[in-house]
Design an enzyme around this catalytic site. Structure first.
Site, mmCIF file in Angstrom:
data_model
loop_
_atom_site.group_PDB
_atom_site.id
_atom_site.type_symbol
_atom_site.label_atom_id
_atom_site.label_comp_id
_atom_site.label_asym_id
_atom_site.label_seq_id
_atom_site.Cartn_x
_atom_site.Cartn_y
_atom_site.Cartn_z
ATOM 1 C CG ASP A 222 41.429 -44.106 41.359
ATOM 2 O OD1 ASP A 222 41.042 -43.039 41.026
ATOM 3 O OD2 ASP A 222 42.369 -44.638 40.410
ATOM 4 C CG ASN B 235 47.727 -45.231 37.338
ATOM 5 O OD1 ASN B 235 47.493 -45.177 38.605
ATOM 6 N ND2 ASN B 235 47.192 -44.857 36.245
ATOM 7 C CD GLU B 236 43.692 -44.158 37.531
ATOM 8 O OE1 GLU B 236 43.897 -43.803 36.530
ATOM 9 O OE2 GLU B 236 42.925 -43.614 38.361
ATOM 10 C CG LEU B 237 46.285 -51.778 35.442
ATOM 11 C CD1 LEU B 237 47.247 -52.807 35.701
ATOM 12 C CD2 LEU B 237 46.185 -51.250 33.969
ATOM 13 C CG ASP C 89 45.355 -44.716 33.559
ATOM 14 O OD1 ASP C 89 44.383 -44.983 34.165
ATOM 15 O OD2 ASP C 89 46.226 -43.949 34.000
#
Ligand code: NAG
Ligand code: NAG
Ligand code: NAG
Ligand code: NAG
Ligand code: NAG
Ligand code: NAG
Length: 928
Positions: A563, A481-483, A444
Site C-alpha cells: 500500500d 482496510n489497512e489494519l 482505518d
C-alpha cells in the site's frame, strides 16, 4: 452419486424467476409498492411522501424540501437532516389478517438505527445496516385493532454513535487510531463507514430502508427462502489453498428459510447452461435440516461443465442452478441462482525450492490463481459509487464495468468501508469477468470487541458471505482496510508495548470473521487485513486455522502485498521510493475532475482553482484532525496538486479564467496518470524480478461525487487521463523505461502477462521536439517469458550525445504472442516515450494538431503537423458519456494520421457532440 447424467425432470420444471424464491401459496407483499410517508418526530412541519428502497435525503430532495445534496456545500449545509430522526410510515390495510397465516416482516437492509412498530406495537429495534432482519409479527397483526400501519423510526446515527462512545466503560483507542474525516465515532456503528466522511467523499450519514423489504405471509407448513448459499468447489478443497484441479466439483446448497422445514424434506438440483438446456440434475445428498436452514450437496463430474474465466483469460461460462425443496410430492420452495465453475485462490504458501530456482526471493507467495493458474491481476479499487446507494442504477454500473473491461482490468478490490455490494453488481461482474476482491466493512480504525458487537458482526458476516458466494466473480474476503499495515502500527506507536490492541484485532478479524468465511464456503480465501504479510501458520487442525505473520519476517525474504502513498511529488518518479512486494493493492495521488464535471455541482462564480467551494470539496485533510463541527480546512490537498503541476509541467496561465481553471484541472490529471503509470510499470516488471510481483490495483476506480480525488473515472462515468493511461499500460505486452535519475541509468523492459512466451522487435529512436530524428532507429529483437519481463535497452543518460531538454526516446514494440486460453497468434503493439521529468523545461513547440471526424467510420483522426505533441487530449463536451480507444498519448509528425475509435455510452445530443470535441496538448498550457 455423480451428477453427470440426465434425470427425468417432470416434477421440478415449473418456471421460476432467477433469484426469487417462491414457496407454495406464500404471499409476498413488496413494500416498495406501499404508500409511504416520511416525517421527522423533531420537526413536525415536514411530511412528504417516502419510498422504498430509499433514504431520507433522497425523498426530501424529491419533495423539494432540500436542494440537490451534491450541489455546492450540501455536504455541510444539510447536516440538520443528519441530526434528526426520520420516520417512514406505510398503511398496510390490504394485508390479510385472517387466522392461520404466519406473517413476517423481511428487511434486506435498514440504515441503520431503527425502532420498528406495527399496529402501534413495538416489533424490534435494529442497529446494523448490513444485516437481513426478519420478524414474525403474526400475533401483533392478529391483535391489530385498526388497519395495520408499519412505522420505522430511524435515529440519527451521528448522535447515537456519540452516545455509545460516551457509555461508561466504552473502549477508547490510542490517539490517531480512528481515521477521522467528518463525523467521529464511526467504529461504534455497523453502518457504511464512509457515511461519516472520507478523504474522497462527503458525509451525509443518510437513513432509510435502503434495500428491498417485504411482508411474507405463509400458510402453516409452507416455507419461504430468504437467502441462498451456493458453494462450488473442487472435492477436498480447503480455503486459502490451491485445490486439485482434476478433482470433481462439489456443489453445496444451503437455503435460509422463514417458516419451519419439515424433517422429512429433501432437495434436488437441476443445472442448466445459459440457454436453459439441462446439463445435469438429481437429488442432493447429506441433507442437514435445522429450524431455519436446509443444506445438501452433490458431486458433479468436471467434464460436464465449462470453466468460468476472468476478462482477458477466457470465456465467462455461466450456468443456472435450480434448487428445489420437496416434502413427499409437495414442492415447498424452489430457487434459481446463476453461477459458474471456477476456483480462485489467494496463494500465500511458502516459496518452493522450484520457485527459488526460478530466481524468486524466499518468503511467501501472495498472488491469485484462477483455475490453478497464476495470472497478473490488473485493476483498481472500487468505492461506493454514490453516497446514496438507492440511486445507484444497474445502467450506471453496467457503464462503469464496461469501462473496467475497456480499461483492460480484470480485478477490482471492493473497498472495506462502504457497503456490501448488491447482487446486481456481482451479476454484472460475473458476465464481464471482473473479479471482485470483497471486504467486510471495517477500515482505518480498530473496533469494539464486546460480545454484543461481535454477535452483531457475526450475523452480518454470515448473511453476506452466504448471499454472494454463488458469484464466480467473488475472488476473496478480506477483513478490513489497512489494519495490519496502518492501524496496528499506529496503536503500537501511541501505546507502545500494549498487546491488547492486537489481541482485540484478532478477536474480531480472526476469531469472528474467519470462521464466518471458512464455515460457509470452501471456495473463497480469507485475509484479515487488505494489506498483510500473510500467515505464519495455516493449520486446519487448529480451532482458528490462521496465525498471522505480522512483522515476523526474515531479512531478504518477501511476503505480502503493498500500500503506497507519498504526497511529496518531488519523489514521485524515484523508483527507489516504491515498495517491493508480491502485489500492490493500493497506491495513488489525487487530481481534479474535469470542468464539465465541476459544472454539475458548483456555481459559475466558484469555478476557479482555490475557490472556497472547491477547496471545501477537497477532503484530503491533514492526518489526525479533530472534529469541530465546522468546515474543515482542506487546502492541503489543493497545495499538493499545485506543487506537482508546478514541478513537472508548464503551468497554465490563460487570460480566460474558465479556460485556465479547466487547464489546471486537466494538468493535475496528467500528473496523477504519469505517477500511476510509473508505479504500474514498475510493479508489472516485478513479475520477472525476485519479488515475483503479480498484481497492481490502483486507488481508485471511480468517484462517489464531483470532487478532487484519487479516481480515474468521474462521478458521471467520464474518464480522467488516468483511466486512459491505465488502459494503455494494462495491455498484455508493454514496453516501458525505468530511469534512475540519480545515476543516469536508463533501461527499457518488455513485460508480458501472457501465459506463454512471446517474441518480437523493439524499435527505439531518439527525436527532437520539432519531430526530427536525431539518430537512426535501433531494432532489437527480444523474447519474453510467460508472466515475465526482459530488458531490451540500457544506456546512461549522462553519456548520451543529447540533452533531455530537447531530445526524447520513442520506443515501440511489435510482439507475436498467444492470448491466454486460445491457440491463435496475435500481434501486440505498444508505444512508450522516455522524456525529461520536467516538461516545463523541454523545448515544446506548436505541434499544429489537426483533428477530423469521419462520419463513415465514426472515427476521429488527429495529426501533429509541425512538432511533437505531448499528452494529446481529445475532450468531449458536457452531456455525452463516451470514451475513445486511446487518449492522453504523445504524437509525432512522423506518426502521420492517428485514427481513434470511440465508444458512446450515453448521448443526449443526437450525435451533435462530435462537433464539440476539441483537441489540445501540453503545448496549450504555454499559451496566454
Ligand atoms: C442530535 O444532536 C444535535 C447536536 O447535538 C441536536 O441538535 C439534535 O437535536 C440531536 N438529535 C436528536 C434526534 O436527538
Ligand atoms: C430516534 O430513533 C431512535 C432509534 O430508532 C430511537 O431509539 C429514539 O427513541 C428516537 N427518538 C425520537 C425522538 O423519535
Ligand atoms: C432461462 O431461464 C430464465 C428463467 O429461469 C430466463 O430468465 C432466461 O431468459 C432463460 N434464458 C434463455 C436463453 O431462454
Ligand atoms: C523469467 O525469465 C528469466 C529469464 O529467462 C528466468 O531466469 C526466470 O526464471 C523467469 N521467471 C519466472 C518466474 O519464470
Ligand atoms: C538508483 O541508484 C542509486 C544510487 O546508486 C541506488 O541507491 C538506487 O537503489 C537506485 N534505484 C533503483 C530503483 O535502482
Ligand atoms: C541542457 O540544456 C539546458 C537548457 O539549454 C541547459 O541548461 C543544461 O545545462 C543542458 N544540460 C547539459 C547536461 O548540457
Amino acid at each position: 452419486m455423480k451428477l453427470s447424467s440426465y434425470f427425468p425432470l417432470s416434477s421440478l420444471s415449473s418456471a421460476l424467476l432467477i433469484g426469487t424464491a417462491i414457496s407454495q401459496s406464500a404471499s409476498v407483499l413488496d413494500l416498495s409498492t406501499a404508500k409511504w410517508t416520511l416525517s421527522s418526530p423533531q420537526n413536525e412541519s415536514i411530511k412528504v411522501s417516502g419510498s422504498v428502497p430509499s433514504q431520507s435525503h433522497l425523498d426530501l430532495y424529491a419533495a423539494g424540501v432540500i436542494p440537490d445534496p451534491y450541489y455546492g456545500l450540501g455536504d455541510f449545509d444539510l447536516r440538520w437532516v443528519t441530526y434528526l430522526n426520520w420516520t417512514y410510515e406505510a398503511d398496510l390495510s390490504g394485508l390479510d389478517t385472517s387466522n392461520g397465516l404466519s406473517t413476517w416482516l423481511l428487511f434486506n437492509g435498514l440504515d441503520t438505527f431503527t425502532s420498528i412498530s406495527l399496529c402501534g406495537q413495538h416489533v424490534a429495534s435494529t442497529n446494523n445496516q448490513f444485516r437481513q432482519y426478519y420478524f414474525d409479527v403474526s400475533s401483533i397483526l392478529s391483535s391489530c385493532s385498526s388497519s395495520p400501519s408499519l412505522s420505522i423510526n430511524f435515529g440519527s446515527s451521528v448522535n447515537i454513535t456519540a452516545d455509545i462512545a460516551n457509555e461508561p466503560g466504552q473502549e477508547k483507542w490510542p490517539f490517531a487510531v480512528e481515521g477521522l474525516f467528518e463525523f467521529p465515532n464511526r467504529q461504534f456503528m455497523r453502518k457504511e463507514q464512509s457515511d461519516f466522511g472520507w478523504d474522497w467523499g462527503p458525509a451525509f450519514a443518510p437513513a432509510g430502508i435502503w434495500q428491498p423489504a417485504y411482508v411474507v405471509q405463509l400458510p402453516s407448513s409452507s416455507i419461504y427462502v430468504r437467502n441462498t448459499l451456493l458453494d462450488i468447489y473442487r472435492e477436498g478443497q480447503l480455503n486459502n489453498l490451491p485445490p486439485d484441479q482434476s478433482a470433481p466439483w462439489i456443489v453445496n446448497a444451503s437455503l435460509d428459510i422463514l417458516g419451519t422445514v419439515p424433517s422429512t424434506a429433501s432437495m434436488s438440483i437441476e443445472i442448466m447452461d445459459i440457454d436453459n438446456t439441462t446439463v445435469a440434475s438429481g437429488s442432493l445428498e447429506n441433507i442437514l435440516i435445522s429450524d431455519s436452514t436446509i443444506t445438501g450437496s452433490v458431486t458433479v463430474d468436471g467434464e460436464t461443465c465449462q470453466l468460468w474465466w476472468p476478462n482477458g483469460l477466457g470465456a465467462q461460462n455461466l450456468y443456472y442452478f435450480k434448487i428445489t425443496v420437496t416434502d413427499g410430492e409437495q414442492i415447498l420452495a424452489s430457487v434459481t441462482k446463476r453461477s459458474g465453475f471456477r476456483t480462485i485462490v489467494l496463494n500465500m504458501t511458502p516459496i518452493s525450492s522450484a520457485q527459488l530456482a526460478q530466481g524468486i526471493a524466499p518468503g511467501n507467495n501472495w498472488h491469485f490463481e484462477i483455475n490453478g493458474h497464476e495470472f497478473y491481476a490488473k485493476g483498481s479499487n472500487f468505492i461506493p459509487p454514490d453516497a446514496f446507494w438507492p440511486r445507484v442504477t444497474e445502467t450506471k454500473m453496467r457503464q462503469l464495468f464496461e469501462s473496467v473491461v475497456d480499461g483492460n482490468q480484470n480485478m477490482l478490490r471492493v473497498w472495506a468501508s462502504g457497503a456490501y455490494s448488491p447482487d446486481f453488481l456481482y451479476d454484472i461482474a460475473d458476465e464481464m469477468g471482473i473479479l471482485l476482491w470483497s471486504e467486510f466493512e471495517f477500515g482505518d480504525a480498530l473496533y469494539p470487541v464486546n460480545e454484543e458487537f461481535l454477535e452483531n458482526v457475526r450475523e452480518e458476516a454470515n448473511y453476506n458471505v452466504r448471499r454472494v458466494n454463488h458469484h464466480p466473480s467473488l475472488a476473496l474476503w478480506a477483513g478490513g482496510n489497512e489494519l495490519e499495515n496502518l492501524e496496528l502500527p499506529e496503536a503500537e506507536y501511541y501505546d507502545p508495548g500494549n498487546d491488547k490492541w492486537r489481541q482485540e484485532y484478532e478477536q474480531l478479524f480472526l476469531d469472528v470473521l474467519l470462521p464466518s468465511v471458512y464455515g460457509n464456503t470452501k471456495s473463497i480465501s480469507y485475509i484479515p487485513s487488505s494489506t498483510t504479510n500473510g500467515y505464519l501458520v495455516l493449520n486446519f487442525s487448529l480451532p482458528i486455522p490462521m496465525i498471522e505473520r505480522y512483522n515476523n519476517a526474515t531479512p531478504g525474504s518477501i511476503y505480502g502485498d503493498t500500500d503506497h502513498y507519498d504526497y511529496v511529488s518531488s519523489v514521485a518518479f524515484n523508483l527507489s521510493s516504491y515498495p517491493v512486494g508480491r502485489f500492490a493493492n493500493e497506491f495513488g495521488f489525487h487530481s481534479m475532475p474535469s470542468l464539465q464535471t465541476w459544472q454539475q455541482a458548483v456555481d459559475p462564480d466558484e469555478l476557479y482553482f482555490n475557490s472556497s467551494t472547491i477547496v471545501l470539496r477537497n477532503h484530503h485533510y491533514p492526518a489526525g484532525g479533530t472534529f469541530t463541527d465546522n468546515y474543515r480546512n482542506s487546502s492541503l490537498g489543493m497545495g499538493e496538486m499545485t506543487v506537482a503541476v508546478d514541478q513537472y509541467y508548464p503551468a497554465p496561465n490563460h487570460a480566460d479564467s474558465l479556460q485556465n481553471f479547466s487547464a489546471w484541472c486537466h494538468t493535475t490529471q496528467i500528473f496523477q496518470a504519469d505517477f500511476y503509470r510509473s508505479q504500474i510499470t514498475y510493479y508489472r516488471r516485478g513479475s520477472g524480478f525476485r519479488e515475483r510481483q503479480l498484481g497492481s490495483l490502483y486507488w481508485q476506480l471511480e468517484d462517489i461525487w464531483q470532487a478532487p480525488t484519487w479516481a480515474g473515472i468521474e462521478y458521471d462515468g467520464r474518464w480522467k487521463v488516468l483511466h486512459y493511461v491505465a488502459k494503455d499500460i494494462y495491455q498484455p505486452v508493454i514496453i516501458a523505461s525505468y530511469w534512475n535519475y540519480t545515476t543516469g541509468d536508463l533501461t527499457a523492459y518488455v513485460t508480458s502477462d501472457l501465459w506463454t512466451g512471446a517474441s518480437g522487435t523493439a524499435s527505439l529512436e531518439w527525436y527532437g521536439y520539432d519531430g526530427s530524428s536525431l539518430a537512426p532507429k535501433v531494432d532489437i529483437p527480444f523474447t519474453v517469458g510467460a508472466l515475465n519481463t526482459t530488458m531490451v535497452y540500457e544506456v546512461n543518460t549522462n553519456y548520451i550525445p543529447y540533452n533531455l531538454t530537447n531530445a526524447f526516446l520513442k520506443m515501440n514494440i511489435t510482439t507475436a504472442g498467444t492470448p491466454v486460453n486460445t491457440n491463435d497468434t496475435q500481434v501486440y503493439k505498444h508505444e512508450y516515450y522516455f522524456h525529461a521529468l520536467d516538461l516545463s523545461q523541454v523545448k515544446l513547440q506548436d505541434p499544429g494538431l489537426v483533428l477530423s471526424y469521419d462520419e463513415g467510420s465514426g472515427n476521429f483522426t488527429v495529426e501533429a503537423t509541425t512538432g511533437v505533441a505531448a499528452w494529446v487530449w481529445l475532450d468531449i463536451p458536457a452531456g455525452t458519456l463516451a470514451n475513445f480507444d486511446s487518449n492522453a498519448f504523445w504524437l509525432s509528425p512522423s506518426d502521420g494520421k492517428k485514427e481513434i475509435g470511440v465508444t458512446v455510452k450515453n448521448d443526449t445530443s443526437a450525435g451533435k457532440w462530435v462537433e464539440g470535441v476539441t483537441v489540445s496538448s501540453l503545448w496549450n498550457n504555454t499559451l496566454a
